[in-house]
Design a protein around this motif. Sequence first.
Motif, PDB file in Angstrom:
ATOM      1  N   GLY A  89      28.979  40.999  50.093  1.00 37.79           N
ATOM      2  CA  GLY A  89      29.446  41.157  51.465  1.00 37.79           C
ATOM      3  C   GLY A  89      30.624  40.286  51.851  1.00 37.79           C
ATOM      4  O   GLY A  89      31.038  40.264  53.011  1.00 37.79           O
ATOM      5  N   ILE A  90      31.186  39.549  50.885  1.00 39.34           N
ATOM      6  CA  ILE A  90      32.314  38.656  51.189  1.00 39.34           C
ATOM      7  C   ILE A  90      33.569  39.184  50.496  1.00 39.34           C
ATOM      8  O   ILE A  90      33.506  39.650  49.350  1.00 39.34           O
ATOM      9  CB  ILE A  90      31.998  37.219  50.726  1.00 39.34           C
ATOM     10  CG1 ILE A  90      30.800  36.687  51.533  1.00 39.34           C
ATOM     11  CG2 ILE A  90      33.203  36.292  50.883  1.00 39.34           C
ATOM     12  CD1 ILE A  90      30.198  35.432  50.975  1.00 39.34           C
ATOM     13  N   GLU A  91      34.702  39.108  51.177  1.00 43.63           N
ATOM     14  CA  GLU A  91      35.944  39.627  50.596  1.00 43.63           C
ATOM     15  C   GLU A  91      36.489  38.681  49.526  1.00 43.63           C
ATOM     16  O   GLU A  91      36.521  37.463  49.715  1.00 43.63           O
ATOM     17  CB  GLU A  91      37.002  39.812  51.688  1.00 43.63           C
ATOM     18  CG  GLU A  91      38.269  40.455  51.148  1.00 43.63           C
ATOM     19  CD  GLU A  91      39.319  40.707  52.227  1.00 43.63           C
ATOM     20  OE1 GLU A  91      39.595  39.781  53.013  1.00 43.63           O
ATOM     21  OE2 GLU A  91      39.882  41.827  52.263  1.00 43.63           O
ATOM     22  N   ALA A  92      36.876  39.259  48.385  1.00 48.16           N
ATOM     23  CA  ALA A  92      37.536  38.506  47.314  1.00 48.16           C
ATOM     24  C   ALA A  92      38.752  39.317  46.866  1.00 48.16           C
ATOM     25  O   ALA A  92      38.938  40.459  47.313  1.00 48.16           O
ATOM     26  CB  ALA A  92      36.570  38.288  46.154  1.00 48.16           C
ATOM     27  N   TRP A  93      39.570  38.721  46.000  1.00 49.12           N
ATOM     28  CA  TRP A  93      40.815  39.377  45.592  1.00 49.12           C
ATOM     29  C   TRP A  93      40.927  39.409  44.078  1.00 49.12           C
ATOM     30  O   TRP A  93      40.606  38.432  43.400  1.00 49.12           O
ATOM     31  CB  TRP A  93      42.016  38.643  46.202  1.00 49.12           C
ATOM     32  CG  TRP A  93      42.020  38.768  47.700  1.00 49.12           C
ATOM     33  CD1 TRP A  93      41.301  38.018  48.588  1.00 49.12           C
ATOM     34  CD2 TRP A  93      42.715  39.748  48.466  1.00 49.12           C
ATOM     35  NE1 TRP A  93      41.516  38.460  49.873  1.00 49.12           N
ATOM     36  CE2 TRP A  93      42.387  39.520  49.832  1.00 49.12           C
ATOM     37  CE3 TRP A  93      43.588  40.788  48.144  1.00 49.12           C
ATOM     38  CZ2 TRP A  93      42.903  40.305  50.868  1.00 49.12           C
ATOM     39  CZ3 TRP A  93      44.105  41.559  49.182  1.00 49.12           C
ATOM     40  CH2 TRP A  93      43.763  41.310  50.520  1.00 49.12           C
ATOM     41  N   ARG A 149      41.371  32.481  50.753  1.00 47.16           N
ATOM     42  CA  ARG A 149      41.566  33.574  49.807  1.00 47.16           C
ATOM     43  C   ARG A 149      41.262  33.093  48.388  1.00 47.16           C
ATOM     44  O   ARG A 149      41.877  32.133  47.920  1.00 47.16           O
ATOM     45  CB  ARG A 149      43.002  34.090  49.914  1.00 47.16           C
ATOM     46  CG  ARG A 149      43.210  35.398  49.224  1.00 47.16           C
ATOM     47  CD  ARG A 149      44.594  35.962  49.529  1.00 47.16           C
ATOM     48  NE  ARG A 149      44.596  36.829  50.701  1.00 47.16           N
ATOM     49  CZ  ARG A 149      45.457  37.834  50.877  1.00 47.16           C
ATOM     50  NH1 ARG A 149      46.376  38.098  49.971  1.00 47.16           N
ATOM     51  NH2 ARG A 149      45.404  38.583  51.951  1.00 47.16           N
ATOM     52  N   VAL A 150      40.293  33.734  47.754  1.00 43.89           N
ATOM     53  CA  VAL A 150      39.924  33.386  46.379  1.00 43.89           C
ATOM     54  C   VAL A 150      40.310  34.561  45.479  1.00 43.89           C
ATOM     55  O   VAL A 150      39.888  35.694  45.699  1.00 43.89           O
ATOM     56  CB  VAL A 150      38.415  33.087  46.262  1.00 43.89           C
ATOM     57  CG1 VAL A 150      38.044  32.748  44.825  1.00 43.89           C
ATOM     58  CG2 VAL A 150      38.027  31.936  47.191  1.00 43.89           C
ATOM     59  N   VAL A 151      41.145  34.267  44.492  1.00 41.34           N
ATOM     60  CA  VAL A 151      41.692  35.311  43.609  1.00 41.34           C
ATOM     61  C   VAL A 151      41.056  35.204  42.226  1.00 41.34           C
ATOM     62  O   VAL A 151      40.939  34.105  41.673  1.00 41.34           O
ATOM     63  CB  VAL A 151      43.228  35.152  43.478  1.00 41.34           C
ATOM     64  CG1 VAL A 151      43.796  36.144  42.456  1.00 41.34           C
ATOM     65  CG2 VAL A 151      43.912  35.330  44.828  1.00 41.34           C
ATOM     66  N   SER A 152      40.653  36.340  41.669  1.00 38.56           N
ATOM     67  CA  SER A 152      40.156  36.383  40.290  1.00 38.56           C
ATOM     68  C   SER A 152      41.150  37.145  39.433  1.00 38.56           C
ATOM     69  O   SER A 152      41.607  38.228  39.818  1.00 38.56           O
ATOM     70  CB  SER A 152      38.805  37.099  40.233  1.00 38.56           C
ATOM     71  OG  SER A 152      37.841  36.366  40.948  1.00 38.56           O
ATOM     72  N   VAL A 153      41.479  36.586  38.273  1.00 40.36           N
ATOM     73  CA  VAL A 153      42.450  37.238  37.390  1.00 40.36           C
ATOM     74  C   VAL A 153      41.711  38.190  36.455  1.00 40.36           C
ATOM     75  O   VAL A 153      40.859  37.757  35.668  1.00 40.36           O
ATOM     76  CB  VAL A 153      43.238  36.190  36.581  1.00 40.36           C
ATOM     77  CG1 VAL A 153      44.211  36.875  35.613  1.00 40.36           C
ATOM     78  CG2 VAL A 153      43.986  35.235  37.506  1.00 40.36           C
ATOM     79  N   LEU A 154      42.008  39.495  36.571  1.00 36.66           N
ATOM     80  CA  LEU A 154      41.419  40.506  35.682  1.00 36.66           C
ATOM     81  C   LEU A 154      42.397  40.692  34.524  1.00 36.66           C
ATOM     82  O   LEU A 154      43.381  41.424  34.631  1.00 36.66           O
ATOM     83  CB  LEU A 154      41.161  41.806  36.437  1.00 36.66           C
ATOM     84  CG  LEU A 154      40.244  41.681  37.662  1.00 36.66           C
ATOM     85  CD1 LEU A 154      39.983  43.054  38.286  1.00 36.66           C
ATOM     86  CD2 LEU A 154      38.921  41.015  37.293  1.00 36.66           C
ATOM     87  N   SER A 155      42.111  40.018  33.414  1.00 37.19           N
ATOM     88  CA  SER A 155      43.129  39.784  32.375  1.00 37.19           C
ATOM     89  C   SER A 155      43.389  40.945  31.422  1.00 37.19           C
ATOM     90  O   SER A 155      44.503  41.107  30.944  1.00 37.19           O
ATOM     91  CB  SER A 155      42.709  38.555  31.564  1.00 37.19           C
ATOM     92  OG  SER A 155      41.357  38.694  31.144  1.00 37.19           O
ATOM     93  N   GLY A 156      42.355  41.772  31.117  1.00 34.82           N
ATOM     94  CA  GLY A 156      42.568  42.793  30.086  1.00 34.82           C
ATOM     95  C   GLY A 156      41.860  44.103  30.392  1.00 34.82           C
ATOM     96  O   GLY A 156      40.815  44.137  31.057  1.00 34.82           O
ATOM     97  N   HIS A 157      42.429  45.214  29.915  1.00 32.68           N
ATOM     98  CA  HIS A 157      41.934  46.555  30.232  1.00 32.68           C
ATOM     99  C   HIS A 157      40.632  46.880  29.496  1.00 32.68           C
ATOM    100  O   HIS A 157      40.480  46.573  28.314  1.00 32.68           O
ATOM    101  CB  HIS A 157      42.996  47.589  29.872  1.00 32.68           C
ATOM    102  CG  HIS A 157      42.905  48.833  30.701  1.00 32.68           C
ATOM    103  ND1 HIS A 157      41.809  49.645  30.671  1.00 32.68           N
ATOM    104  CD2 HIS A 157      43.742  49.358  31.608  1.00 32.68           C
ATOM    105  CE1 HIS A 157      41.989  50.651  31.528  1.00 32.68           C
ATOM    106  NE2 HIS A 157      43.161  50.495  32.113  1.00 32.68           N
ATOM    107  N   GLY A 158      39.730  47.559  30.206  1.00 34.01           N
ATOM    108  CA  GLY A 158      38.447  47.940  29.640  1.00 34.01           C
ATOM    109  C   GLY A 158      38.535  49.002  28.568  1.00 34.01           C
ATOM    110  O   GLY A 158      37.652  49.088  27.700  1.00 34.01           O
ATOM    111  N   LEU A 159      39.578  49.823  28.571  1.00 30.21           N
ATOM    112  CA  LEU A 159      39.668  50.890  27.564  1.00 30.21           C
ATOM    113  C   LEU A 159      39.928  50.329  26.162  1.00 30.21           C
ATOM    114  O   LEU A 159      39.712  51.003  25.166  1.00 30.21           O
ATOM    115  CB  LEU A 159      40.779  51.887  27.929  1.00 30.21           C
ATOM    116  CG  LEU A 159      40.531  52.713  29.177  1.00 30.21           C
ATOM    117  CD1 LEU A 159      41.700  53.660  29.439  1.00 30.21           C
ATOM    118  CD2 LEU A 159      39.233  53.519  29.066  1.00 30.21           C
ATOM    119  N   LYS A 160      40.385  49.083  26.078  1.00 33.52           N
ATOM    120  CA  LYS A 160      40.612  48.454  24.768  1.00 33.52           C
ATOM    121  C   LYS A 160      39.295  48.139  24.078  1.00 33.52           C
ATOM    122  O   LYS A 160      39.232  48.039  22.859  1.00 33.52           O
ATOM    123  CB  LYS A 160      41.344  47.122  24.942  1.00 33.52           C
ATOM    124  CG  LYS A 160      42.806  47.225  25.315  1.00 33.52           C
ATOM    125  CD  LYS A 160      43.259  45.833  25.782  1.00 33.52           C
ATOM    126  CE  LYS A 160      44.743  45.729  25.981  1.00 33.52           C
ATOM    127  NZ  LYS A 160      45.463  45.227  24.824  1.00 33.52           N
TER     128      LYS A 160
END
Length: 366
Positions: free
Chosen positions: A78-82, A354-365
Amino acid sequence: MKFHCPACKIPVIEPIYRCPTCDGPVEYLPSQTPTFPREAIATRPSDMWRYSEALPVFAKRISLGEPVTPLVSFEQDGIEAWAKCEYLMPTGSYKDRGAALLASYLGDIGIREAVEDSSGNAGAALAAYAIRADIRLKVFCPATASPGKLAQIRLYGAELVPVEGPRPRATEALLTYAAQHKVPYASHLWHPLFIEGVKTLAFELAEQNNWQAPAAILCPVGAGSILLGLYRGFRDLLAADAISSMPRLVAIQAAHISPLHRAFHEGACTVAPAKDPQPTLAEGIALPKPVRDVELLSALRESGGDVLAVSEEDIKKGITELGRRGFCVEPTSAVIWEGLRQYRQKADLRPGDRVVSVLSGHGLKA
Ligand SMILES: [Zn+2]
């Protein structure tokens, strides 16, 4: 282009990748102090090269059109993240930022053949940029790396050398080959231009956040190139008065192999190699010891950050939960799901931070 050893205070001539005196990592010496002219930047194409006053200059830039990656909101409990969607880079991971600079540099100095070792993503990234720079690349990877990443390395025309055993075996095989054949080691772990490229991640986050640092940034950490890229990038932004504060930098590791987590919470200044590392789904961060461990620990402490470790069950849950929010990420990136939950419980965050999470790599790999 100039390089030096910060420990020995001596200049270092390329293409060697570590200091001949102390064996430590070599660093890049910029020819001018980075600046961030906002109005001019705003008029430029939406790619990572828009911060040109803060990047090295190359005779021939090797690029696949690295875009400014989206910063997308999502909710957790329920909390906004980025989410910073680095998996949308040309080869499907943030590694393109470093590979573009490293290949540009190697091309400029006339390198035509090189070797690299990787858990998969860096090898794929460097393969794509090396072929664009007319460099023949040989990539040493764990034989157990994700088939998608290995296929990608071959697709870009690099020679793939699968190595049986855990990740360090690939490095050992590479070093033996490089010494025998006198081939330059184009290492994303060691070469300072790789981290110079990852700094653009910090520049983008500052600009996307209206030239302010987010409150905190979470990223998966093995060798720590995202975290160090962020740290050095935000330091440049602070020195240029482009932002007014350093974000808290938070490293997320897989509990099965978490040497930085241990060192940080024991108050150590260096990282001892992981004891009894166990296999993990998070292959991209399954490293027993980071190269720049001293700087990583001081970056975490100086920024008021933290290190969290998550279980294999949490990683599986993270893949699904992020998928349910429209993000297709590989297991290595999915560590941030539980990491974010733990961090929000521990950290002193104010409403609106503002808390940012880095989504580093694609799931299709994977
Ligand atoms: Zn040295």
